[in-house]
Design a protein around this motif. Sequence first.
Motif, PDB file in Angstrom:
ATOM      1  N   GLY A 122      46.866  38.177  36.659  1.00  0.00           N
ATOM      2  CA  GLY A 122      45.619  38.556  36.009  1.00  0.00           C
ATOM      3  C   GLY A 122      44.682  39.255  36.965  1.00  0.00           C
ATOM      4  O   GLY A 122      45.070  39.681  38.063  1.00  0.00           O
ATOM      5  N   PHE A 123      43.439  39.375  36.549  1.00  0.00           N
ATOM      6  CA  PHE A 123      42.384  39.964  37.376  1.00  0.00           C
ATOM      7  C   PHE A 123      41.604  38.815  38.014  1.00  0.00           C
ATOM      8  O   PHE A 123      40.885  38.087  37.328  1.00  0.00           O
ATOM      9  N   PHE A 124      41.742  38.663  39.305  1.00  0.00           N
ATOM     10  CA  PHE A 124      41.188  37.506  40.010  1.00  0.00           C
ATOM     11  C   PHE A 124      39.787  37.796  40.546  1.00  0.00           C
ATOM     12  O   PHE A 124      39.519  38.888  41.058  1.00  0.00           O
ATOM     13  N   THR A 125      38.922  36.791  40.481  1.00  0.00           N
ATOM     14  CA  THR A 125      37.556  36.957  41.001  1.00  0.00           C
ATOM     15  C   THR A 125      37.578  37.348  42.474  1.00  0.00           C
ATOM     16  O   THR A 125      36.715  38.095  42.933  1.00  0.00           O
ATOM     17  N   VAL A 126      38.558  36.851  43.221  1.00  0.00           N
ATOM     18  CA  VAL A 126      38.601  37.094  44.667  1.00  0.00           C
ATOM     19  C   VAL A 126      38.982  38.526  45.015  1.00  0.00           C
ATOM     20  O   VAL A 126      38.940  38.906  46.196  1.00  0.00           O
ATOM     21  N   LEU A 133      31.711  42.505  39.993  1.00  0.00           N
ATOM     22  CA  LEU A 133      31.695  41.428  38.996  1.00  0.00           C
ATOM     23  C   LEU A 133      30.486  41.540  38.080  1.00  0.00           C
ATOM     24  O   LEU A 133      30.561  41.218  36.884  1.00  0.00           O
ATOM     25  N   LYS A 134      29.374  41.992  38.610  1.00  0.00           N
ATOM     26  CA  LYS A 134      28.159  42.126  37.814  1.00  0.00           C
ATOM     27  C   LYS A 134      28.261  43.219  36.749  1.00  0.00           C
ATOM     28  O   LYS A 134      27.445  43.279  35.831  1.00  0.00           O
ATOM     29  N   LYS A 135      29.262  44.071  36.844  1.00  0.00           N
ATOM     30  CA  LYS A 135      29.474  45.102  35.821  1.00  0.00           C
ATOM     31  C   LYS A 135      30.159  44.532  34.581  1.00  0.00           C
ATOM     32  O   LYS A 135      30.145  45.164  33.515  1.00  0.00           O
ATOM     33  N   LEU A 136      30.768  43.364  34.732  1.00  0.00           N
ATOM     34  CA  LEU A 136      31.484  42.749  33.616  1.00  0.00           C
ATOM     35  C   LEU A 136      30.530  41.962  32.730  1.00  0.00           C
ATOM     36  O   LEU A 136      29.438  41.584  33.139  1.00  0.00           O
ATOM     37  N   ARG A 137      30.966  41.722  31.501  1.00  0.00           N
ATOM     38  CA  ARG A 137      30.196  40.899  30.578  1.00  0.00           C
ATOM     39  C   ARG A 137      31.081  39.767  30.063  1.00  0.00           C
ATOM     40  O   ARG A 137      32.284  39.929  29.861  1.00  0.00           O
ATOM     41  N   VAL A 138      30.464  38.626  29.865  1.00  0.00           N
ATOM     42  CA  VAL A 138      31.186  37.414  29.498  1.00  0.00           C
ATOM     43  C   VAL A 138      31.326  37.321  27.988  1.00  0.00           C
ATOM     44  O   VAL A 138      30.469  37.782  27.234  1.00  0.00           O
ATOM     45  N   LYS A 139      32.433  36.716  27.546  1.00  0.00           N
ATOM     46  CA  LYS A 139      32.667  36.518  26.116  1.00  0.00           C
ATOM     47  C   LYS A 139      33.059  35.070  25.855  1.00  0.00           C
ATOM     48  O   LYS A 139      33.471  34.337  26.751  1.00  0.00           O
ATOM     49  N   GLN A 140      32.923  34.676  24.600  1.00  0.00           N
ATOM     50  CA  GLN A 140      33.236  33.323  24.179  1.00  0.00           C
ATOM     51  C   GLN A 140      34.730  33.037  24.365  1.00  0.00           C
ATOM     52  O   GLN A 140      35.581  33.855  24.032  1.00  0.00           O
ATOM     53  N   ARG A 141      35.061  31.854  24.881  1.00  0.00           N
ATOM     54  CA  ARG A 141      36.452  31.482  25.137  1.00  0.00           C
ATOM     55  C   ARG A 141      37.227  31.262  23.838  1.00  0.00           C
ATOM     56  O   ARG A 141      38.396  31.643  23.726  1.00  0.00           O
TER      57      ARG A 141
END
Length: 395
Positions: A122-126, A133-141
Motif C-alpha cells: 500500500g501507500f505507507f505514511t513513512v 500528507l497534508k495534501k490528502l483528505r481523510v474519508k470514513q472507514r
Amino acid sequence: MTFTCFVPFLFLSLIAGCVARPFYPLPSKISNETRLPIQTSRPYNIAHRGSNGEIPEETAAAYMRAIEEGADFIETDILSSKDGVLICFHDVTLDETTDVTKHKEFANRKRTYEVQGVNTTGFFTVDFTLEELKKLRVKQRYIFRDQQYNGKFPIITFEEFISIALDAPRVVGIYPEIKNPVFINQRVKWPNGKRFEDKFVETLKKYGYRGSYMSKDWLKQPVFIQSFAPTSLVYTSNLTDSPKIFLIDDVTILTEDTNQSYWEITSDDYLDFIKEYVVGIGPWKDTVVPVKDNYLQTPTDLVARAHGRDLQVHTYTYRDENLFLHFNFHQDPYQEYDFWLNKIGVDGLFTDFTGSLHYFQEWTSPLSQNDSGDKDSASKLLDKIALLISSYKNG
C-alpha cells in the motif's frame, strides 16, 4: 452537559478550507485554571479516534465533536511521516481512509513491507513527508456510516491533536497510542539515535504532560500512554511517569516486539511483571468475554485478576451499529454499556459514539458531573427530570 460554542466554530472553520498550516496556534495559550476539571467519579468515556461513528476518524473535526459530546479522553494513534513528524493516523498504510489513490503524483509510492510478520502492500505514511500528507483528505472507514464529510479534513499532527485538547472549554484528557513502534523505528530515523518513543515522550513533555496518575499535574493535563508493544511501555517508563496502559488483543495474536501470545500476556505471572510499568490494561472486549456465533460466553476472570493487582481495565471497542452488537444486547447499545459497566465492572470504554455513552452515563448516574459536590444537586437533578418530562410531553 453540552458545550455549544465549540463545534459550530469547528465546522465553519474546518470545512471552509483545510490547509497544511496548523489549525491551532502552537502551543495553546488558553489557561485551564478556570475550566471544569475532568470527572473521575465514574468509568472514563474514551473517544476512540474521536467521534468517528459520525465523522472520519483521527481528524480535528472528529475530536472536537467528541469533546462537545462529553468525552473524558480523546484517543489517537501516533505514527510518523517520512521526515519524522508525528501524526495522528491508525493504519500504517493510507489506502483505506484517505484519497491517496486519487493523487496521480503519488502513484509511484506504493510499496510492500513486512508489518508484524505480514507482507503488506500500500501507500505507507513513512514514505510521505508531512507536507505531502497534508495534501490528502481523510474519508470514513465504514461505508455504512455518514459519508458527507469525506474529503473535507486533512491528517493532523500529534501537536495539533494536543492543542485541540488544551483548547477545549473544560479539561479533556488525551490517550495517545505508540502505534507499530517496531515498524516505525525500522523505517524512520531521527537525529542522535533517538527512537520513536523518545519523540513521542518529548512531544508530551513539550506541552506540559507529566505526573503520575491522579497527581496534581496529571489532573491538570490528564494523559494515558497506550501501546500493544510491552517493550515500548517499559522503555517509556524510564522517560516519563505519566500513566501507561498495556493494550491486549485477541489471545491468539502475537505481540509485535516480543513475539508472545496475548494468552501468555494475560497470565498471572505476566500481569505481576507488567504492573510495575503500567496502571492498567486495555483488552479487546472478546478477550474479556469470549463470543461464539455472536453470543457472549462465560466471562473470563481477567478483570478480577487485573483489579486484584490495582490495575485499571479499559476495554475496546464499543460501536452502536447492529453489525457490532452481540445478539445478547438485542440491537441496543445501552444494554451493552450496562453489561460492561455494571456487570463486568470496567473502568473505561473506548467508543466510536461518544455521545451515546455520555448520555447513558448521565441518565444512569445519580448526579451529573456538573452537580457533583453541590449542596443544591438534588434540586438540580429534579429540575433535570422535570425538563426531560416536559420535553417528552411537548414532543
